[in-house]
Design a protein around this motif. Structure first.
Motif, short mmCIF file in Angstrom:
data_model
loop_
_atom_site.label_atom_id
_atom_site.label_comp_id
_atom_site.label_asym_id
_atom_site.label_seq_id
_atom_site.Cartn_x
_atom_site.Cartn_y
_atom_site.Cartn_z
N GLY A 465 0.80 -1.21 0.00
CA GLY A 465 0.00 0.00 0.00
C GLY A 465 0.83 1.26 0.00
O GLY A 465 2.05 1.24 -0.23
N ILE A 466 0.15 2.37 0.29
CA ILE A 466 0.76 3.70 0.32
C ILE A 466 0.45 4.34 1.67
O ILE A 466 -0.70 4.36 2.12
N TRP A 467 1.50 4.87 2.32
CA TRP A 467 1.34 5.61 3.57
C TRP A 467 1.93 7.01 3.38
O TRP A 467 3.03 7.16 2.83
N ASN A 468 1.20 8.03 3.83
CA ASN A 468 1.69 9.39 3.61
C ASN A 468 2.74 9.78 4.64
O ASN A 468 3.15 8.97 5.48
N GLN A 469 3.18 11.02 4.61
CA GLN A 469 4.27 11.48 5.46
C GLN A 469 3.88 11.60 6.92
O GLN A 469 4.73 11.88 7.77
N TYR A 470 2.62 11.37 7.25
CA TYR A 470 2.17 11.38 8.64
C TYR A 470 1.86 9.97 9.14
O TYR A 470 1.26 9.80 10.20
N GLY A 471 2.27 8.97 8.35
CA GLY A 471 2.06 7.58 8.74
C GLY A 471 0.65 7.08 8.53
O GLY A 471 0.31 5.98 8.96
N GLN A 472 -0.18 7.86 7.88
CA GLN A 472 -1.57 7.47 7.64
C GLN A 472 -1.68 6.66 6.35
O GLN A 472 -1.11 7.05 5.33
N PRO A 473 -2.40 5.56 6.37
CA PRO A 473 -2.55 4.76 5.15
C PRO A 473 -3.50 5.42 4.16
O PRO A 473 -4.64 5.75 4.50
N LEU A 474 -3.04 5.63 2.95
CA LEU A 474 -3.90 6.11 1.87
C LEU A 474 -4.62 4.95 1.21
O LEU A 474 -5.75 5.09 0.74
N HIS A 475 -3.93 3.82 1.16
CA HIS A 475 -4.53 2.60 0.63
C HIS A 475 -3.62 1.44 1.02
O HIS A 475 -2.41 1.51 0.87
N TYR A 476 -4.20 0.36 1.53
CA TYR A 476 -3.41 -0.84 1.80
C TYR A 476 -4.29 -2.07 1.78
O TYR A 476 -5.47 -2.02 2.16
N ILE A 477 -3.74 -3.18 1.29
CA ILE A 477 -4.47 -4.42 1.18
C ILE A 477 -3.52 -5.59 1.46
O ILE A 477 -2.31 -5.48 1.24
N PRO A 478 -4.04 -6.72 1.92
CA PRO A 478 -3.20 -7.92 2.04
C PRO A 478 -2.92 -8.50 0.67
O PRO A 478 -3.82 -8.63 -0.17
N THR A 479 -1.67 -8.83 0.40
CA THR A 479 -1.28 -9.33 -0.93
C THR A 479 -0.49 -10.63 -0.78
O THR A 479 0.73 -10.65 -0.96
N ALA A 480 -1.21 -11.68 -0.43
CA ALA A 480 -0.56 -12.98 -0.24
C ALA A 480 -0.93 -13.97 -1.33
O ALA A 480 -0.22 -14.94 -1.54
N ASN A 481 -2.03 -13.75 -2.04
CA ASN A 481 -2.51 -14.72 -3.03
C ASN A 481 -2.79 -14.06 -4.37
O ASN A 481 -3.78 -14.35 -5.02
N THR A 482 -1.92 -13.17 -4.77
CA THR A 482 -2.09 -12.49 -6.05
C THR A 482 -0.72 -12.17 -6.63
O THR A 482 0.27 -12.05 -5.90
N SER A 483 -0.66 -12.06 -7.93
CA SER A 483 0.62 -11.77 -8.59
C SER A 483 0.80 -10.29 -8.87
O SER A 483 1.93 -9.81 -9.01
N THR A 484 -0.29 -9.53 -8.97
CA THR A 484 -0.22 -8.08 -9.17
C THR A 484 -1.36 -7.40 -8.43
O THR A 484 -2.38 -8.02 -8.12
N THR A 485 -1.18 -6.14 -8.15
CA THR A 485 -2.25 -5.31 -7.60
C THR A 485 -1.95 -3.87 -7.96
O THR A 485 -0.79 -3.50 -8.20
N SER A 486 -2.97 -3.04 -8.00
CA SER A 486 -2.78 -1.62 -8.30
C SER A 486 -3.84 -0.81 -7.58
O SER A 486 -4.89 -1.32 -7.21
N PHE A 487 -3.53 0.47 -7.37
CA PHE A 487 -4.45 1.35 -6.68
C PHE A 487 -4.13 2.80 -7.03
O PHE A 487 -3.05 3.10 -7.54
N GLN A 488 -5.11 3.68 -6.77
CA GLN A 488 -4.97 5.10 -7.07
C GLN A 488 -4.94 5.91 -5.78
O GLN A 488 -5.80 5.71 -4.90
N VAL A 489 -3.97 6.79 -5.64
CA VAL A 489 -3.87 7.65 -4.46
C VAL A 489 -3.31 9.00 -4.88
O VAL A 489 -2.64 9.13 -5.90
N PRO A 490 -3.57 10.05 -4.08
CA PRO A 490 -2.94 11.36 -4.34
C PRO A 490 -1.55 11.40 -3.72
O PRO A 490 -1.30 10.79 -2.69
N ILE A 491 -0.66 12.12 -4.35
CA ILE A 491 0.70 12.28 -3.84
C ILE A 491 0.97 13.77 -3.63
O ILE A 491 0.90 14.55 -4.58
N ASN A 492 1.24 14.14 -2.39
CA ASN A 492 1.58 15.53 -2.09
C ASN A 492 3.07 15.77 -2.33
O ASN A 492 3.91 14.92 -1.99
#
Length: 494
Positions: A465-492
């Protein structure tokens, strides 16, 4: 004379019986506290943290060491801590059925860690007899020594910040913001300070009635063995001369200013700072439009995740997955740690050439990893980031879209001194390739808070996933049974 002698003997017997009962009660209490500390350690720091258990741990452990009168009670505390440490970190590396040998390793590490953390407890116990009961030194010895020991431990321990108790407060976002300028040491100080404060509350409030009754027998008379009940006639108070010099006037503080109130005031300031930081930066402050706060478009991030069923030298399959993510519009693509093995120079050149071609063709940034065994003398775990121009960039580089990008592999994030270089280099986005599970993902959020960068993490057997500069998760998922994953988040931008 016989009457008085018998009466005295009777008092002696009552006294001995009373003292025996009291020691027996303390033994039972000490065993109970030791078992409680074992449970609190198992669910304090580590894989499954219960924050309240860790917070209770400090007052009880400090009180236990302060009141113990036998060395083997301290040894019992040491063993219970070590066993608790083993249970706390037993499945951290996702070894599943391979836990047999790992239990012994974690127990051995627990023995070392528990031995080190005995130092502040011993210093605190000595301080109780060296300083007055109302002195500040007696209160501050434990948190100061605890913080100092863990700071030294942090920069000299081969495992970095593994085992650090500061991580038990990861669930309290406002408090963890203290790491933005004080690091793990600041969190450790706040946490350990509660130990000496809580121990005093237990001593002078919870067990006050027991202590006051300990000096009297069942009839309410003073116990004869108590030295404080015997009048001190060693000094003739009648002939004592008054001091020739007037006594200095001491500053008397109001009763509400004490160690507990000061601790709560400092904690109030810490929480206030964290709340202001969280509510005036990432979150739009005071009725500001979300469109004004985040004018930029969302960015597509993609992960290529290792598969244990895939041959380690089958790097072509991971290259194909990378190209599919690039075609689908992902701007940054990252591989999890050590998912491809390179056995010769021909495969290495082929891997680099393929990634460069994808980067230039689809205008994407690609961070790929591989295990280099081309020399047959040593095995190297490597990570390479190639920008959208096709150039090799190691560690950090300036990008056109995301500011300065840095990269590191899993275990690198456990060393604040190493990752701290990202702060001086103004890194805005840090790429983290990892194979380790859930706890490590949460631990790495402290590096984001300490250094002010956003972390993009791809984990083949844990949390991505993605965590911002304050340690807050913007998006996160468990990825144990997949070969790829993607997500959309803003980047400051930093």
């Amino acid at each position: 004379m016989l009457f008085y002698a018998q009466e005295y003997e009777c008092k002696r017997m009552n006294t001995k019986f009373f003292i025996w009962r009291r020691v027996d009660h303390v033994l039972i209490l000490s065993d109970g506290v030791a078992n409680t500390i074992y449970i609190l350690t198992a669910f304090g720091p580590g894989y499954q943290t219960i924050s309240s258990f860790a917070i209770i741990y400090f007052p009880l452990s400090v009180y236990y060491i302060r009141t113990c009168t036998r060395w083997w009670w301290i040894f019992l505390f040491y063993i219970m801590n070590s066993i608790g440490f083993m249970l706390a970190y037993m499945n951290t590396l996702n070894l599943d059925n391979e836990l047999g040998g790992y239990r012994g390793i974690t127990f051995g590490i627990g023995l070392i860690v528990s031995l080190i953390i005995l130092i502040p407890y011993i210093f605190d116990k000595i301080a109780q007899s060296k300083f007055s009961s109302d002195g500040w030194a007696r209160i501050m010895i434990f948190p100061c020594v605890w913080t100092g020991i863990w700071t030294i431990f942090l920069f000299s321990w081969p495992l970095g910040d593994w085992g650090n108790y500061a991580f038990v407060l990861l669930n309290y976002e406002e408090i963890t913001q203290l790491a933005s300028f004080a690091g793990l040491g600041g969190i450790n100080f706040i946490l350990s300070w509660s130990g000496s404060i809580g121990s005093d509350i237990i001593t002078y409030h919870v067990t006050k009635n027991q202590n006051s009754s300990a000096a009297t027998s069942s009839t309410g008379s003073i116990v004869i063995d108590d030295p404080t009940s015997i009048e001190d006639n060693s000094t003739d108070t009648v002939l004592r001369m008054s001091p020739s010099r007037p006594q200095r006037k001491s500053l008397t503080l109001p009763t509400f200013i004490n160690s507990l109130s000061i601790y709560f005031f400092v904690l109030f300031l810490v929480i206030t700072y964290g709340s202001i930081r969280l509510n005036t930066n990432f979150v739009p402050f005071y009725q500001k439009s979300i469109k004004d706060a985040f004018p930029q478009e969302l960015v597509n991030f993609g992960c290529v995740l290792g598969n244990s069923n895939t041959q380690i030298d089958d790097y072509i399959s991971y290259v194909n997955l990378t190209e599919k993510l690039a075609i689908s519009g992902n701007k940054i693509i990252l591989w999890s740690e050590a998912i491809a093995g390179i056995l010769n120079e021909q495969d290495l050149n082929s891997l680099f050439g393929s990634i460069k071609n994808i980067s230039v063709t689809y205008n994407v940034y690609v961070g790929f990893t591989y295990v280099d065994v081309t020399s047959f003398k040593a095995i190297y775990n490597k990570q390479v980031v190639i920008n959208n121009k096709g150039n090799n960039k190691l560690q950090t580089f300036q990008s056109e879209d995301f500011g300065i990008i840095g990269s590191a592999i899993c275990f690198d994030f456990d060393f604040p001194k190493l990752i701290g270089q990202a702060s001086s280099k103004k890194v805005n986005l840090m790429l983290d390739s990892s194979p380790v599970g859930m706890l490590h993902a949460r631990m790495n959020t402290l590096r984001s808070i300490e250094n002010g960068f956003t972390t993009f993490r791809c984990n083949s057997d844990g949390i991505s996933g993605i965590w911002n500069q304050y340690g807050q998760p913007l998006h996160y998922i468990p990825t144990a049974n997949t070969s790829t994953t993607s997500f959309q988040v803003p980047i400051n931008m930093r």
